[in-house]
Scaffold this motif. Structure first.
Motif, PDB file in Angstrom:
ATOM      1  N   TYR A 123       0.872  -1.331  -0.001  1.00  0.00           N
ATOM      2  CA  TYR A 123      -0.075  -0.137   0.031  1.00  0.00           C
ATOM      3  C   TYR A 123       0.933   1.308  -0.190  1.00  0.00           C
ATOM      4  O   TYR A 123       0.467   2.281  -0.324  1.00  0.00           O
ATOM      5  CB  TYR A 123      -0.825  -0.047   1.341  1.00  0.00           C
ATOM      6  CG  TYR A 123      -2.022  -1.001   1.161  1.00  0.00           C
ATOM      7  CD1 TYR A 123      -3.043  -1.108   0.394  1.00  0.00           C
ATOM      8  CD2 TYR A 123      -1.869  -2.206   2.160  1.00  0.00           C
ATOM      9  CE1 TYR A 123      -4.028  -2.060   0.361  1.00  0.00           C
ATOM     10  CE2 TYR A 123      -2.684  -3.068   2.239  1.00  0.00           C
ATOM     11  CZ  TYR A 123      -4.089  -3.029   1.328  1.00  0.00           C
ATOM     12  OH  TYR A 123      -4.818  -3.882   1.244  1.00  0.00           O
ATOM     13  N   SER A 124       2.128   1.261   0.375  1.00  0.00           N
ATOM     14  CA  SER A 124       3.058   2.242   0.333  1.00  0.00           C
ATOM     15  C   SER A 124       4.140   2.360  -0.702  1.00  0.00           C
ATOM     16  O   SER A 124       4.850   3.396  -0.907  1.00  0.00           O
ATOM     17  CB  SER A 124       3.762   2.200   1.855  1.00  0.00           C
ATOM     18  OG  SER A 124       2.658   2.193   2.801  1.00  0.00           O
ATOM     19  N   ILE A 125       4.375   1.121  -1.248  1.00  0.00           N
ATOM     20  CA  ILE A 125       5.446   1.031  -2.198  1.00  0.00           C
ATOM     21  C   ILE A 125       5.040   0.564  -3.391  1.00  0.00           C
ATOM     22  O   ILE A 125       4.255  -0.522  -3.490  1.00  0.00           O
ATOM     23  CB  ILE A 125       6.790   0.178  -1.616  1.00  0.00           C
ATOM     24  CG1 ILE A 125       7.835   0.068  -2.679  1.00  0.00           C
ATOM     25  CG2 ILE A 125       6.051  -1.456  -1.398  1.00  0.00           C
ATOM     26  CD1 ILE A 125       8.948  -0.692  -1.809  1.00  0.00           C
ATOM     27  N   SER A 126       5.194   1.423  -4.658  1.00  0.00           N
ATOM     28  CA  SER A 126       4.962   0.895  -5.780  1.00  0.00           C
ATOM     29  C   SER A 126       5.868  -0.141  -6.449  1.00  0.00           C
ATOM     30  O   SER A 126       6.917  -0.240  -5.918  1.00  0.00           O
ATOM     31  CB  SER A 126       4.859   2.280  -6.759  1.00  0.00           C
ATOM     32  OG  SER A 126       5.976   3.000  -6.713  1.00  0.00           O
ATOM     33  N   HIS A 127       5.374  -0.799  -7.859  1.00  0.00           N
ATOM     34  CA  HIS A 127       6.231  -1.605  -8.131  1.00  0.00           C
ATOM     35  C   HIS A 127       7.485  -1.114  -8.849  1.00  0.00           C
ATOM     36  O   HIS A 127       8.390  -2.140  -8.892  1.00  0.00           O
ATOM     37  CB  HIS A 127       5.555  -2.544  -9.425  1.00  0.00           C
ATOM     38  CG  HIS A 127       4.384  -3.332  -8.818  1.00  0.00           C
ATOM     39  ND1 HIS A 127       3.494  -4.054  -9.525  1.00  0.00           N
ATOM     40  CD2 HIS A 127       3.813  -3.420  -7.384  1.00  0.00           C
ATOM     41  CE1 HIS A 127       2.702  -4.772  -8.748  1.00  0.00           C
ATOM     42  NE2 HIS A 127       2.743  -4.316  -7.552  1.00  0.00           N
ATOM     43  N   VAL A 184      -4.937   1.524   2.718  1.00  0.00           N
ATOM     44  CA  VAL A 184      -5.634   2.722   1.734  1.00  0.00           C
ATOM     45  C   VAL A 184      -5.534   2.490   0.006  1.00  0.00           C
ATOM     46  O   VAL A 184      -6.463   2.288  -0.525  1.00  0.00           O
ATOM     47  CB  VAL A 184      -5.168   4.138   2.284  1.00  0.00           C
ATOM     48  CG1 VAL A 184      -5.818   4.993   1.446  1.00  0.00           C
ATOM     49  CG2 VAL A 184      -5.206   4.276   3.618  1.00  0.00           C
ATOM     50  N   GLY A 185      -4.389   2.303  -0.131  1.00  0.00           N
ATOM     51  CA  GLY A 185      -4.212   1.948  -1.591  1.00  0.00           C
ATOM     52  C   GLY A 185      -4.493   3.188  -2.545  1.00  0.00           C
ATOM     53  O   GLY A 185      -4.579   4.219  -2.263  1.00  0.00           O
ATOM     54  N   SER A 186      -4.492   2.901  -3.825  1.00  0.00           N
ATOM     55  CA  SER A 186      -4.651   3.623  -4.906  1.00  0.00           C
ATOM     56  C   SER A 186      -5.924   3.463  -5.785  1.00  0.00           C
ATOM     57  O   SER A 186      -6.002   3.880  -6.843  1.00  0.00           O
ATOM     58  CB  SER A 186      -3.498   3.493  -6.064  1.00  0.00           C
ATOM     59  OG  SER A 186      -3.653   2.099  -6.474  1.00  0.00           O
ATOM     60  N   HIS A 205       1.306  -1.347 -14.594  1.00  0.00           N
ATOM     61  CA  HIS A 205       0.901  -0.753 -13.357  1.00  0.00           C
ATOM     62  C   HIS A 205       1.949  -0.487 -12.292  1.00  0.00           C
ATOM     63  O   HIS A 205       1.928  -0.279 -11.039  1.00  0.00           O
ATOM     64  CB  HIS A 205       0.371  -2.338 -12.361  1.00  0.00           C
ATOM     65  CG  HIS A 205      -0.828  -3.016 -13.163  1.00  0.00           C
ATOM     66  ND1 HIS A 205      -1.471  -4.166 -12.910  1.00  0.00           N
ATOM     67  CD2 HIS A 205      -1.670  -2.436 -13.964  1.00  0.00           C
ATOM     68  CE1 HIS A 205      -2.540  -4.383 -13.383  1.00  0.00           C
ATOM     69  NE2 HIS A 205      -2.735  -3.432 -14.463  1.00  0.00           N
ATOM     70  N   ALA A 206       3.164  -0.369 -13.008  1.00  0.00           N
ATOM     71  CA  ALA A 206       4.273  -0.004 -12.221  1.00  0.00           C
ATOM     72  C   ALA A 206       4.263   1.155 -11.241  1.00  0.00           C
ATOM     73  O   ALA A 206       5.114   1.178 -10.266  1.00  0.00           O
ATOM     74  CB  ALA A 206       5.381  -0.046 -12.921  1.00  0.00           C
ATOM     75  N   LYS A 207       3.465   2.206 -11.634  1.00  0.00           N
ATOM     76  CA  LYS A 207       3.550   3.396 -10.990  1.00  0.00           C
ATOM     77  C   LYS A 207       2.689   3.532  -9.685  1.00  0.00           C
ATOM     78  O   LYS A 207       2.656   4.286  -8.996  1.00  0.00           O
ATOM     79  CB  LYS A 207       3.166   4.606 -11.824  1.00  0.00           C
ATOM     80  CG  LYS A 207       4.309   4.492 -12.887  1.00  0.00           C
ATOM     81  CD  LYS A 207       3.814   5.897 -13.960  1.00  0.00           C
ATOM     82  CE  LYS A 207       2.576   5.809 -14.429  1.00  0.00           C
ATOM     83  NZ  LYS A 207       2.221   7.076 -15.248  1.00  0.00           N
ATOM     84  N   TYR A 208       1.762   2.472  -9.475  1.00  0.00           N
ATOM     85  CA  TYR A 208       0.766   2.724  -8.862  1.00  0.00           C
ATOM     86  C   TYR A 208       0.763   1.576  -7.413  1.00  0.00           C
ATOM     87  O   TYR A 208       1.083   0.295  -7.670  1.00  0.00           O
ATOM     88  CB  TYR A 208      -0.581   2.535  -9.369  1.00  0.00           C
ATOM     89  CG  TYR A 208      -0.720   3.304 -10.688  1.00  0.00           C
ATOM     90  CD1 TYR A 208      -0.893   4.665 -10.280  1.00  0.00           C
ATOM     91  CD2 TYR A 208      -1.101   2.813 -11.725  1.00  0.00           C
ATOM     92  CE1 TYR A 208      -1.037   5.194 -11.517  1.00  0.00           C
ATOM     93  CE2 TYR A 208      -1.168   3.491 -12.923  1.00  0.00           C
ATOM     94  CZ  TYR A 208      -1.102   4.927 -12.754  1.00  0.00           C
ATOM     95  OH  TYR A 208      -1.198   5.500 -13.869  1.00  0.00           O
TER      96      TYR A 208
END
Length: 414
Positions: A69-73, A248-250, A91-94
């Motif tokens: 939830y805090s670190i993107s790919h 929380v997430g994106s 999906h890497a940025k989210y």
């Protein structure tokens, strides 16, 4: 699209030829083929979506002790992990957008390692699919509607999206039919717990609370249903926080960035700003929920026995979040399939048949990474939804002004 259409025609034929009997043994061939096809599809590699790669990478991040939830790919610290697991580049940025219990299932599969993770995830979904089939048969038998079993047992939406799409929505489908199974037997607390756990996988099952509330006999039962659902959700999120996650997430970014196969949103997007669309969608949702609540309230003493009204209301409230969403992928409709068997109506059946036409976007995406959906499937789906809205308006007119629910020629939705 052709594969889906052929399977859909065979499903409809099997439904048409199904015996009127309410004995399971008289439907054993449908159940036999339903189980066999699900088992045979276990070995098929996913080819309609790469969502499973996202699921498993999110799960692997948790296994590694990090917070998806805090670190993107695309984070530097995930470089070696990325090279091994190869998550989808788009999906890497989210950061992840999935609720904690969904993430727990992803982690369970990812813990099997890169070699066996997909097989582990397939096994989870296969188990959910077979449980959905069994529970639906039990629910239909109790309602004396086992003749509609083919709509679930042979549904291409359930079979393909579970086996070659490997979508999380198979678990949401299980949660929805599981909650109805418990409610049907008067297990109110268990129904609330299943709804809460289902909501912790994907939000859709929470909508069941609105119609089911009006079938209960007293405030104690209503309180039990809501408090058990709430406690299940709270427990899952407290555990997630205790594990060091920040759930929380994106999800907001996802709906802000993505647009797909949503007729109502597509039309509004051409004439209104983002904030105005949000206002209209909230107002539309409030109106529909108010109508459902009012009609159910008017018939609260007989609602539990007025199955056409009850199951039609359940279909409507589960469909509502999808109708107002800017994104509607075919697999989002999976939780509606068991409800469709409980109360078949032409609009819901046609919606599930038309949605796979949106797969025309796959060709350009696979070859050139170009996401450019055609408009013609959206127009077809939009016309269907407009027809359903007109039918709903007619139904509400009879319900609110003529008080003829149950006496009108079955219903405007049949």
């Amino acid at each position: 699209m052709a594969q889906y259409s052929v399977m859909a025609l065979l499903m409809l034929l099997a439904w048409r030829l199904s015996p009127q009997s309410n004995k399971v043994k008289d439907h054993c061939w449908i159940l036999f083929f339903a189980v066999i096809v699900r088992l045979l599809m276990f070995s098929v590699e996913p080819y309609t979506s790469n969502d499973v790669d996202r699921y498993l990478f999110d799960g692997r991040i948790v296994v590694e002790g990090l917070d998806p939830y805090s670190i993107s790919h695309d984070a530097p610290e995930l470089k070696l992990l990325r090279e091994t697991w190869e998550p989808p580049a788009e999906h890497a940025k989210y950061v992840t957008l999935y609720p904690p219990l969904a993430l727990a299932f992803f982690s369970l599969a990812a813990a099997a390692g890169i070699t066996y993770a997909v097989a582990a995830w397939k096994l989870i979904l296969l188990t959910a699919s077979l449980l959905t089939l069994w529970l639906t048969a039990k629910v239909l038998q109790r309602e004396k509607k086992l003749k509609h079993l083919a709509l679930v047992a042979l549904s291409p939406l359930l079979i393909l999206e579970t086996s070659v799409g490997l979508h999380l929505d198979a678990l949401s489908t299980l949660a929805i039919i599981g909650a109805i199974y418990c409610w049907q037997r008067g297990w109110i607390i268990r129904a609330g717990l299943v709804i809460g756990l289902g909501t912790s996988i994907k939000l859709l099952p929470v909508m069941l609370l609105l119609p089911l509330t009006f079938t209960l006999q007293n405030f104690k039962q209503v309180f039990s249903l809501f408090i058990s659902a709430l406690m299940a959700v709270v427990s899952v999120y407290v555990l997630a926080i205790d594990f060091g996650l920040h759930p929380v997430g994106s999800i907001a970014i996802f709906f802000e960035k993505w647009r797909f196969a949503a007729p109502l949103f597509t039309v509004l997007d051409t004439i209104l700003s983002g904030q105005e669309i949000l206002f209209v969608m909230v107002g539309f949702s409030a109106l529909v929920c108010s109508l459902v609540a009012y009609v159910c309230w008017c018939h609260r003493w007989t609602l539990a026995n007025n199955k056409e009204l009850l199951f039609g209301s359940l279909q409507l409230v589960i469909a509502l979040p999808l109708i107002i969403s800017p994104v509607i992928f075919p697999w989002y409709l999976m939780p509606l399939v068991p409800l469709m068997a409980l109360y078949p109506n032409r609009y819901l059946i046609m919606w599930t048949l038309l949605m796979p036409l949106t797969y025309e976007v796959i060709n350009q995406f696979i070859c050139c990474q170009v996401w450019q959906p055609a408009q013609w499937p959206i127009w077809l789906i939009g016309l269907l939804q407009l027809s359903a809205l007109l039918a709903l308006g007619r139904y509400c007119y009879h319900a609110l002004f003529k008080q003829r629910i149950g006496q009108t020629e079955k219903s405007a939705f049949v």
